[in-house]
Design a protein around this motif. Sequence first.
Motif, mmCIF file in Angstrom:
data_model
loop_
_atom_site.group_PDB
_atom_site.id
_atom_site.type_symbol
_atom_site.label_atom_id
_atom_site.label_comp_id
_atom_site.label_asym_id
_atom_site.label_seq_id
_atom_site.Cartn_x
_atom_site.Cartn_y
_atom_site.Cartn_z
ATOM 1 N N UNK A 89 -45.281 -53.385 -50.177
ATOM 2 C CA UNK A 89 -44.722 -54.495 -50.959
ATOM 3 C C UNK A 89 -43.354 -54.051 -51.500
ATOM 4 N N UNK A 90 -42.546 -54.999 -52.046
ATOM 5 C CA UNK A 90 -41.166 -54.642 -52.456
ATOM 6 C C UNK A 90 -41.122 -53.454 -53.415
ATOM 7 N N UNK A 91 -42.087 -53.384 -54.310
ATOM 8 C CA UNK A 91 -42.108 -52.279 -55.276
ATOM 9 C C UNK A 91 -42.352 -50.938 -54.565
ATOM 10 N N UNK A 92 -43.328 -50.946 -53.660
ATOM 11 C CA UNK A 92 -43.642 -49.716 -52.916
ATOM 12 C C UNK A 92 -42.471 -49.324 -52.015
ATOM 13 N N UNK A 106 -36.343 -44.673 -52.678
ATOM 14 C CA UNK A 106 -35.770 -43.783 -53.704
ATOM 15 C C UNK A 106 -36.222 -42.339 -53.441
ATOM 16 N N UNK A 107 -37.476 -42.174 -53.030
ATOM 17 C CA UNK A 107 -37.984 -40.816 -52.761
ATOM 18 C C UNK A 107 -37.317 -40.207 -51.519
ATOM 19 N N UNK A 108 -37.111 -41.041 -50.506
ATOM 20 C CA UNK A 108 -36.436 -40.554 -49.294
ATOM 21 C C UNK A 108 -35.018 -40.096 -49.633
ATOM 22 N N UNK A 109 -34.352 -40.863 -50.501
ATOM 23 C CA UNK A 109 -32.974 -40.527 -50.906
ATOM 24 C C UNK A 109 -32.975 -39.201 -51.668
ATOM 25 N N UNK A 117 -39.493 -29.233 -55.527
ATOM 26 C CA UNK A 117 -40.163 -30.520 -55.755
ATOM 27 C C UNK A 117 -41.663 -30.256 -55.732
ATOM 28 N N UNK A 118 -42.390 -30.840 -56.688
ATOM 29 C CA UNK A 118 -43.849 -30.695 -56.730
ATOM 30 C C UNK A 118 -44.400 -31.928 -57.429
ATOM 31 N N UNK A 119 -44.700 -32.961 -56.647
ATOM 32 C CA UNK A 119 -45.187 -34.212 -57.237
ATOM 33 C C UNK A 119 -45.774 -35.119 -56.178
ATOM 34 N N UNK A 120 -46.327 -36.229 -56.634
ATOM 35 C CA UNK A 120 -46.920 -37.182 -55.714
ATOM 36 C C UNK A 120 -45.842 -38.135 -55.203
ATOM 37 N N UNK A 121 -45.727 -38.271 -53.879
ATOM 38 C CA UNK A 121 -44.753 -39.190 -53.284
ATOM 39 C C UNK A 121 -45.511 -40.278 -52.513
ATOM 40 N N UNK A 122 -44.858 -41.399 -52.273
ATOM 41 C CA UNK A 122 -45.548 -42.554 -51.680
ATOM 42 C C UNK A 122 -46.149 -42.224 -50.305
#
Length: 312
Positions: A145-148, A154-157, A226-231
């Motif tokens: 969806x648009x939010x996802x 943003x994460x890819x960038x 980086x250490x976090x949850x990404x989509x």
Amino acid sequence: MRKACLLIRTAVVLGCLLSAGAGARAEDCGNGVELTLTAPEAAQGTLLLAEIHSAKPLTEVSGRWNERDVPFWQDGTREHSASGPNTRKALLGVDLEKAAGKYEFTVASQIQGGERVSCGVRIEVKEGHFATENLTVKKQFVEPNPEQEARAEAETKRLREIYERVTPERLWDGPFRMPLDGEFKGSNFGKRRVLNGHPGSPHGGVDFPAPTGTPVHAAQRGRVVLAEELFFSGNTVLVDHGLGIYTFYCHFSEIDAKVGDEVVAGTVLGKVGATGRVTGPHLHWGLQVERARVNALEIVRVLGSGDAIFRK
Ligand SMILES: [Zn+2]
């Protein structure tokens, strides 16, 4: 052997093949400087090791490949210096989508005393012959969806911005190891994927199916950036090894590292899981070398103990 390479042109090929391994290629750059490559050709998604050997101490070596500067390093010390063995090394990554063809790799070196020596070789890049596979994943990962979608973009960038940064020091200091202990086999690198009937981007990592909870180890010394949850990749850890080399580990059930951690080969970064876009629990292991997406097993083959197991 090195002297023979430099003195007798007709013996160069045989002598340097023997000294640098079967399939290696050597170029006499003049002034006692020689450039060797592990192979004169490479397939998409592979690595080549380049070495500069000089009869006299080198004060500076720089290279260009893939429209980027290639950082060289000197074994034995973390910092380049004019002392010690007169050898510098560099890794050349061939991106998994780099078009097949011939490309120039150029090197410029400065010898103590002021002489500059330049050299170039043509490297033939061949097709990787990657298979295509059809996968079924949760709908949100193919039609977000648009939010996802905004989150994923943003994460890819952010990832791209990290990969663009080349830490000038070599942070690794030994052979690269496999990220899992035991007999796990990596596969799927470079596969062209069709997700729920839609063509997707090629698979940039190596997948190791393994039980949830299996510890995942850093391949070599470096810094967690980086250490976090990404989509898409779920729980993710990215390690900077310096000189433009990054290893990427994801789909963890649990992350055991944080940004800024200095890790060594074997440090546990997290545990195998099935977070993000997956079809089951596995480790996805990625490698970038100066922005080129390369099969991560290649760094174990080229700079490791040589125990990488290849499977398509
Ligand atoms: Zn994967």
